[in-house]
Each structure stands twice: as structure tokens, then as C-alpha cells.
Enzyme design. Sequence first.
Site, PDB file in Angstrom:
ATOM      1  N   CYS A 105      22.910 -11.409   8.562  1.00 17.86           N
ATOM      2  CA  CYS A 105      23.427  -9.894   8.530  1.00 17.86           C
ATOM      3  C   CYS A 105      24.702  -9.930   8.346  1.00 17.86           C
ATOM      4  CB  CYS A 105      23.532  -8.984  10.132  1.00 17.86           C
ATOM      5  SG  CYS A 105      20.774  -9.555  10.161  1.00 17.86           S
TER       6      CYS A 105
ATOM      7  N   ARG B 175      32.007 -13.931   9.358  1.00 20.91           N
ATOM      8  CA  ARG B 175      30.872 -15.020  10.184  1.00 20.91           C
ATOM      9  C   ARG B 175      30.727 -16.351  10.059  1.00 20.91           C
ATOM     10  NH1 ARG B 175      24.605 -12.388  10.690  1.00 20.91           N
ATOM     11  NH2 ARG B 175      24.987 -13.612  12.479  1.00 20.91           N
ATOM     12  N   PRO B 176      32.413 -17.375  10.584  1.00 20.82           N
ATOM     13  CA  PRO B 176      32.822 -18.564  10.636  1.00 20.82           C
ATOM     14  C   PRO B 176      31.765 -19.573  10.761  1.00 20.82           C
ATOM     15  CG  PRO B 176      33.422 -17.576  12.692  1.00 20.82           C
ATOM     16  CD  PRO B 176      32.880 -17.119  12.079  1.00 20.82           C
ATOM     17  N   ILE B 177      31.753 -20.770  10.547  1.00 19.01           N
ATOM     18  CA  ILE B 177      31.127 -22.055  10.486  1.00 19.01           C
ATOM     19  C   ILE B 177      32.119 -22.765  11.107  1.00 19.01           C
ATOM     20  CG2 ILE B 177      28.739 -21.186   9.463  1.00 19.01           C
ATOM     21  CD1 ILE B 177      29.767 -23.342   7.096  1.00 19.01           C
ATOM     22  N   ASP B 178      33.383 -22.760  11.550  1.00 22.32           N
ATOM     23  CA  ASP B 178      34.054 -23.514  11.691  1.00 22.32           C
ATOM     24  C   ASP B 178      33.863 -24.514  13.056  1.00 22.32           C
ATOM     25  OD1 ASP B 178      34.805 -20.993  13.182  1.00 22.32           O
ATOM     26  OD2 ASP B 178      36.411 -22.713  13.812  1.00 22.32           O
TER      27      ASP B 178
ATOM     28  N   ARG C  28      21.309 -15.977   8.402  1.00 19.88           N
ATOM     29  CA  ARG C  28      21.833 -17.030   8.836  1.00 19.88           C
ATOM     30  C   ARG C  28      21.568 -18.342   9.564  1.00 19.88           C
ATOM     31  NH1 ARG C  28      27.572 -17.432   9.895  1.00 19.88           N
ATOM     32  NH2 ARG C  28      28.106 -18.472  12.388  1.00 19.88           N
TER      33      ARG C  28
ATOM     34  N   ASP D  81      23.455  -8.180  20.349  1.00 15.65           N
ATOM     35  CA  ASP D  81      21.970  -7.767  19.779  1.00 15.65           C
ATOM     36  C   ASP D  81      21.512  -6.158  20.134  1.00 15.65           C
ATOM     37  OD1 ASP D  81      21.326 -10.998  18.563  1.00 15.65           O
ATOM     38  OD2 ASP D  81      23.010  -9.902  17.869  1.00 15.65           O
TER      39      ASP D  81
ATOM     40  N   ARG E 243      13.469  -8.727   8.648  1.00 17.78           N
ATOM     41  CA  ARG E 243      13.595  -9.445   9.202  1.00 17.78           C
ATOM     42  C   ARG E 243      13.376  -9.897  10.846  1.00 17.78           C
ATOM     43  NH1 ARG E 243      19.238 -10.716   7.873  1.00 17.78           N
ATOM     44  NH2 ARG E 243      19.001 -12.685   8.847  1.00 17.78           N
TER      45      ARG E 243
ATOM     46  N   LYS F  70      12.977 -14.567  18.002  1.00 17.92           N
ATOM     47  CA  LYS F  70      13.364 -15.153  15.915  1.00 17.92           C
ATOM     48  C   LYS F  70      14.280 -15.717  16.208  1.00 17.92           C
ATOM     49  CE  LYS F  70      16.872 -12.391  13.988  1.00 17.92           C
ATOM     50  NZ  LYS F  70      17.737 -13.091  13.665  1.00 17.92           N
ATOM     51  N   ASN F  71      15.171 -15.272  17.112  1.00 19.97           N
ATOM     52  CA  ASN F  71      16.689 -16.402  16.802  1.00 19.97           C
ATOM     53  C   ASN F  71      15.891 -17.496  17.824  1.00 19.97           C
ATOM     54  OD1 ASN F  71      17.158 -14.682  15.842  1.00 19.97           O
ATOM     55  ND2 ASN F  71      19.101 -13.483  17.433  1.00 19.97           N
TER      56      ASN F  71
END
Length: 421
Positions: A117, A122-125, A93, A308, A400, A22-23
Site C-alpha cells: 500500500c 515504508r522503510p526496511i532498515d 509488502r 488499519d 488485495r 491477511k496479515n
Amino acid sequence: MEKLIIQGPSSLAGNVFVGGFKNAAVAVLPATIIQAGVYNLENIPDITDIDCIETIFTKKGMEWKHHSNNTVTIDTRALATHDFTDDEMSNIRASIYFAGALLSRFGKAVVALPGGCNFGERPIDLHIKGFEALGAVVRQEYGKLFVEAPNGLKGASIYLDTVSVGATVNIMLAAVRATGSTTIENAAKEPHIVDLANFLNNMGAKIRGAGTDVIKITGVSELKGHTSYTIIQDMIEAGTFMIAAAATRGNVFIRNVIPKHMESLTAKLEEMGVGIDTGDDYIHVFPKEWPLGRAVIKTMPYPGFPTDLHPQMATLLTQAQGDSTIKETVWLTRFQYANELNRMGANIDVNCPVAVIHGGEGLTGAPVSASDLRAGAALVIAGLCAQGTTAISGVKYIDRGYENLVDKFKHLGADIERVDD
Ligand code: EPZ
């Protein structure tokens, strides 16, 4: 509402075949947007996260053709907009990856902020830091990210303060067509990073060092608008089945795996007394010692123990003797599964970011609820170990990331059904 109903206990036996990762797939699919073209992708898992990406592609006028056995052909030539703010973007995500891909294609992007999830912030900085280092101007408002490189993207040296799979992916996507060279320091080393780099290099990109903590990218003006590629196998699905086999004292061949990717889990299971035999593309899990011994787990970026597999491992540790601990270092509050396991008779004390699992307590079936993808998998394994009936709600989370999970467990001898209340 759909539920999974499991009659336990059962001991798993037989063969299970692991699907595409998946990832890796959710990173490679957006990458096809970087260059208008036609792409043939094999081993794409049939899961709802991929369905969501397909909807996003088709809403933007791109063609997505399904063939048999998990192969898709994608035509990204018709894409004519850099605005990806459809509702579906906030379901997963990985939708944040469209920012890097659109930036490469059009020099700008407007994307809805991602979902995914829900186990804490869940930052995106670091994604934004990467885009700015490459010369983009970034602003976040109205739940959207506006990214534009008015003078084009220029290679840069970027140090990631935290090892981040997502930021490493997004910077790679944005840098492959930038002018000049980019270096990503402290990059994520996960197998899906290597898979994305291999795909992009197949498209004519110049990426070296993927799989190490320094990735070097030499920008090229154009990529090839066509390639065929096979996504790697899903190491987290493989680990889920390895843990399920161990927890049910089963005798299972997990096939289509890359054993190297499983080393951190294999080592822990052997430490606990689980029988493990490894072939070129399979791992055989069988009973060796029982009861199993305790374990001390600390989740880490690859090649450490994967976060995970944390919830699934917690279920296994309820079946081991003694007190085990899991220290979570990636998603510090990823413990929603613990309450549900305790409803089944487990004895888990959580004091974030550490869980102490007092093993040896038998589990009993109960109605429980999955809060995220891997917590759902942990509850399925618990249902297989428990005495009696377990009813799991929140099946949408499991769907998912796991293709045909019910059928695969049924094939291994589990008494599991998907029912619609
Ligand atoms: C990916 O999430 C995976 N998702 C997750 O898998 C996985 O748990 C995670 O990597 C770690 O391996 C996909 O690949 C779609 P990160 P991602 O960026 O990219 C911090 C599953 O079950 N961070 O590697 O979102 C962050 O808070 C899912 O398949 C920042 O501080 O994870 C975390 O502590 C769940 N700033 C750490 O880095 C940022 O800009 C690792 O996050 C980004 C991340």
C-alpha cells in the site's frame, strides 16, 4: 476497469462471517519455506495478496494445492533457489518475508524490494538491522536485497527502535534455525505475530513471549517438515464490518471474531453511543444513541487503536455530531482517503499527522477512487451512508485484502454491484 457501484443510503442488518487474517497468512506462508516439507493450512483468505504469493511459490517449483473452504496444501521440498526476484515480489509488502525465510533455509537470500500500500515511505532498515545482528551481510542495489550469512546465523539480542510488525516477523523467520538464542526487544505484539509464533512452534521451533514486547527464540537445527495449522480470523475485516454497521445505524452480528482483538475499537464505538454486545465468537452491533457522539482517536501498535482501521473510522466520524480527531502515529501520511470523502460532502481538514473530521454533514454519492486497501473500505462504507450513487474505482486495492466484500455487504442488505466499465 472494474468499479463498485453503491446506491445509498442503506442500513445493514443480519450476519457476516469474518475470514482468515491477511496479515497472518502472508507471514505464515513464507514460513513454510524454512523447512522443506508439506504443510496443510486452513482459513487462508481468497484474496489477491495470497494469489501473488501462490504465483511466487509455483514459479519456484513448489506445489500449491487448493482444497475447498479456504484450505491449501503446500509442498516446499522442491525449492532449490534462494533468488526471489520475480516481478510479483514488488506487488506486495509481505514479499520481504521471503528474505528471512530463505536466510533460514539456505543461509542466503536475494529478494526484490517489496511493494504494498502506497501511503508514504515504508522503510526496511529494522529488517536489515535484525539480519545483520544475526551475522548476515546485507547490501541493497538494483532494487534487490542481497543477504548472506557466510559463517551461519548466530542468535543475538535485538532492540527494535520502532515497534515494527514486519521486522518482528522477519527476525523470527531468520532466527528459528540460528545457532543459539535470540531476543527481540520492543517487539510488535499484534495477534498475527502470535499466530506466526504458534505456527513456527508447531513446526518444532522454540519461541516464547510472542504477544509481549520481548520475544525469545532458541534456535534449532531442524524443524518438522510437516504440520497443519488454522490461521486466525481477520481483526481488520471484523473491524471494518463493525464500523460499517455503526455508520449505517445497522443491526449486525459479526461472527467468527476474537472479541479480545477488537477491544480498542469496541471501546471507542461504545464511547460514541453505538450498541455493542459481545459473545464468545461474535460481536453484535446495534443502534443505541443517534446521532453518535464525537471521538478522539490516536492510532497505536496493538493493543492500541489499529492504523488499519483509521480510514474506515474517519468515514464513521463524518456521521457523528461534532468535531472528531484522528492522530496517525504509524503511517504519518495515510490520509489519501480524506479528499475522496470530501468529494462526497464530508468536511475533513488534514494537517498530517492529524485529521479533524467536522461531523454531521450528510454525504452524497460521487465518483471516487480508492488509493489503498483500507481507504477503499472507507469509501465503501461512505457509499452505504451517502444519498445517491457512489462509483468506486481502484477495486484492485480492495481485492488485495477483502474476500467476497461485495457479496458480504449484499448479504447485509447493501445495494452494491461490481461492474466492469
Ligand atoms: C504491517 O505493515 C501491515 N502489513 C500493515 O497493514 C500495518 O499497517 C502495519 O503492519 C502496522 O500494523 C502486513 O502485515 C503485510 P511496520 P509493516 O513494520 O510490517 C516503521 C494493511 O492494510 N518501520 O509495523 O510494513 C514504519 O515506517 C497493511 O493490511 C521502520 O521505521 O509495518 C512504520 O512507521 C497496511 N523501519 C512503523 O515502523 C522498518 O524497517 C510500523 O511499520 C520497518 C518499519
